[in-house]
Enzyme design. Structure first.
Site, PDB file in Angstrom:
ATOM      1  N   LYS A  71       0.834  -1.206   0.000  1.00  0.00           N
ATOM      2  CA  LYS A  71       0.000   0.000   0.000  1.00  0.00           C
ATOM      3  C   LYS A  71       0.867   1.254   0.000  1.00  0.00           C
ATOM      4  CE  LYS A  71      -1.304   1.756   3.724  1.00  0.00           C
ATOM      5  NZ  LYS A  71      -1.043   2.835   4.699  1.00  0.00           N
ATOM      6  N   GLY A 129      -4.239   7.693   5.668  1.00  0.00           N
ATOM      7  CA  GLY A 129      -3.253   8.730   5.965  1.00  0.00           C
ATOM      8  C   GLY A 129      -2.497   9.175   4.733  1.00  0.00           C
ATOM      9  N   GLN A 152       4.546  10.874   7.454  1.00  0.00           N
ATOM     10  CA  GLN A 152       3.800  11.204   6.236  1.00  0.00           C
ATOM     11  C   GLN A 152       3.795  12.700   5.950  1.00  0.00           C
ATOM     12  OE1 GLN A 152      -0.003   9.365   7.015  1.00  0.00           O
ATOM     13  NE2 GLN A 152       0.631   7.400   6.187  1.00  0.00           N
ATOM     14  N   GLU A 204       4.046   0.252  12.395  1.00  0.00           N
ATOM     15  CA  GLU A 204       2.886  -0.464  11.864  1.00  0.00           C
ATOM     16  C   GLU A 204       2.923  -1.957  12.188  1.00  0.00           C
ATOM     17  OE1 GLU A 204       4.255  -1.053   7.255  1.00  0.00           O
ATOM     18  OE2 GLU A 204       3.997   0.968   8.025  1.00  0.00           O
ATOM     19  N   HIS A 228      -2.771   7.138  14.821  1.00  0.00           N
ATOM     20  CA  HIS A 228      -3.038   6.375  13.599  1.00  0.00           C
ATOM     21  C   HIS A 228      -4.542   6.197  13.407  1.00  0.00           C
ATOM     22  CE1 HIS A 228       0.951   4.664  12.051  1.00  0.00           C
ATOM     23  NE2 HIS A 228       1.228   5.703  12.826  1.00  0.00           N
ATOM     24  N   ARG A 261      -3.794   3.321  18.656  1.00  0.00           N
ATOM     25  CA  ARG A 261      -3.490   1.888  18.659  1.00  0.00           C
ATOM     26  C   ARG A 261      -2.976   1.402  20.012  1.00  0.00           C
ATOM     27  NH1 ARG A 261      -0.864   1.090  12.634  1.00  0.00           N
ATOM     28  NH2 ARG A 261      -2.853   0.872  11.554  1.00  0.00           N
ATOM     29  N   ARG A 313      -5.218  -3.121  11.206  1.00  0.00           N
ATOM     30  CA  ARG A 313      -4.190  -3.895  11.895  1.00  0.00           C
ATOM     31  C   ARG A 313      -4.679  -4.417  13.247  1.00  0.00           C
ATOM     32  NH1 ARG A 313      -0.427  -3.775   8.187  1.00  0.00           N
ATOM     33  NH2 ARG A 313       0.150  -1.796   7.169  1.00  0.00           N
TER      34      ARG A 313
END
Length: 459
Positions: free
Chosen positions: A40, A110, A193, A339, A366, A370, A411
């Site tokens: 991705k 994102g 990012q 991740e 995220h 998480r 995830r």
């Protein structure tokens, strides 16, 4: 500033089962080969560069998932032609003048919400950005402040106090057809990012871009290295010789015909299954060298008790992971590959000794928080998982079945499936959220276990 939305729903003490997916328990040692779709992270970076290129290009083996399809749809809305080839994973991209007067649906991606505002600055009019409710709490301030520094007007329809820039979705980037470029300071402590999004568009700015990271930490550095590598492969000159500073020279982005690597982070839960259930799982197409953070998976699995090898395959190497069912706790800094934390948190909950995962404070921003989500769900199953300033401490305890909530986070769903291999009665809420990066995950998981197609079935 946009109205705040909780980062994830507050879980009830005992949520109802509803349509939750019953995670299958492994009934024996695994012997499976799992074909993992394209990355991705690479797919969406390559789509952006193809949209800014100096001619038509092609992506082969591209991931087709919700995140990738949102990127495709957004580029089309901006005036870029994206068409499928003989199969959905082949994408032909023809750049065109970027047009304003449109809306971008970021979903919960994102890469869409952070990569496309610097592209939208090159459009000939306003581009409005919004996404899923959960996306409205993901930080956007640093990239929008950078665009403001570069002379691009950004508004959020009057919701922010006078003179204040928006820091979250929704917002509007008022493109003028050109960006002068120059130098900006960006605090990317919350997400790499912010850096990648600005670098991807920078060659199209008239003076290029010099970007300086000014935050205290910089998470997911491999993702920035991936961005720099894809830019260089497209003929863009990038100087990253100074730590925390990137200089992109103005110039053309070369149109190319490229193949996308398999998504190594999406492979992680399947490979980790060999530790939980015992036996062997193979993933073909494992690159000999890569900028994907998932490249750390083999060495991390080895530290927790796996044996990993590579074998020659028809299309690159085959990564082979074998486990005995024994899992050892670790103390590891996952700053470069946050991740992977949900996968390794699930393994840690099944280990024979405590685990500490460090360097992942940025995971609070995220798809969901998480760290809080993992602590909540592992604790709900009877485990002990505690948040620290920058990570988790997981102390193994006997686990029991429960509904494993996912908070719209792909995830989280895969980590619930991993726990379910050993713990009967785990039901994963909204397993379809895995379509964000891995459509059909539940069917792939069942085939790996021989639930459909028999033992040794290729997923």
């Amino acid at each position: 500033m946009s109205a705040a939305v909780p980062p994830h729903p507050q879980p009830a003490a005992d949520p109802g089962v509803g349509d939750a997916w019953p995670a299958p328990v492994a009934t024996g040692a695994l012997d499976a080969t799992v074909e993992v779709p394209g990355s991705k992270s690479l797919t969406n970076r390559l789509l952006v560069l193809a949209a800014l290129a100096d001619g038509p290009g092609t992506l082969r083996g591209a991931l087709r998932s919700r995140d990738a399809d949102l990127m495709i749809a957004s580029l089309r809305d901006l005036g870029v032609a994206v068409t499928e080839g003989d199969d959905p994973a082949t994408l032909h991209v023809t750049p065109g003048p970027l047009r304003g007067g449109t809306r971008v649906d970021t979903g919960l991606a994102g890469t869409v919400m952070r990569f496309l505002p610097p592209v939208a600055a090159l459009a000939d009019g306003p581009v409005h950005f919004d996404g899923d409710p959960q996306a409205r709490v993901r930080p956007m301030g640093p990239v929008l402040a950078a665009l403001h520094t570069l002379g691009i007007r950004v508004t959020d329809d009057g919701q922010a106090p006078a003179g204040r820039l928006p820091t979250h979705l929704p917002f509007t980037v008022h493109g003028t057809g050109r960006v002068g470029g120059g130098a900006v300071d960006v605090d990317a402590s919350a997400s790499s990012q912010f850096v990648s999004g600005l670098l991807l568009a920078a060659a199209r700015y008239e003076r290029g871009l010099t970007l300086r990271h000014v935050g205290s930490t910089l998470p997911s550095v491999p993702h920035i290295e991936m961005t720099v590598a894809t830019l260089r492969d497209a003929g863009v000159r990038v100087d990253d010789s100074r730590s925390g500073i990137w200089q992109v020279a103005p110039g053309p982005v070369a149109a190319r015909d490229v193949r996308v690597e398999p998504d190594l982070s999406n492979a992680a839960p399947f490979l980790a299954a060999a530790l939980v259930a015992g036996g062997t799982v193979r993933v073909p197409g494992w690159p000999a060298s890569t900028t994907q953070p998932g490249a750390l998976v083999p060495q991390l699995l080895e530290r927790m008790g796996a044996v990993t090898t590579t074998e020659p395959g028809a299309d690159g190497d085959v990564l082979v992971v074998t486990g005995s069912g024994e899992i050892h706790g670790v103390d590891v800094d996952l700053r470069a590959a946050g991740e992977l934390a949900p996968t390794f948190a699930a393994l840690a909950a099944l280990a024979d000794s405590p685990t500490r995962l460090r360097g992942i404070a940025h995971l609070r921003g995220h798809e969901t928080d998480r760290l809080a989500a993992l602590a909540t769900e592992i604790t709900r199953m009877g485990g002990r998982c505690e948040e620290t300033r920058d990570g988790l401490v997981i102390t193994p305890q006997p686990l029991h079945g429960s509904v494993f909530r996912t908070y719209a986070d792909h995830r989280m769903a895969t980590s619930g499936a991993l726990l379910g291999l050993r713990v009967p009665g785990v039901r994963v809420e909204d397993v379809a959220t895995t379509a964000k990066t891995l459509p059909g995950f539940d069917a792939m998981w069942e085939r790996m276990l021989g639930v459909a197609g028999g033992p040794g079935a290729a997923a």
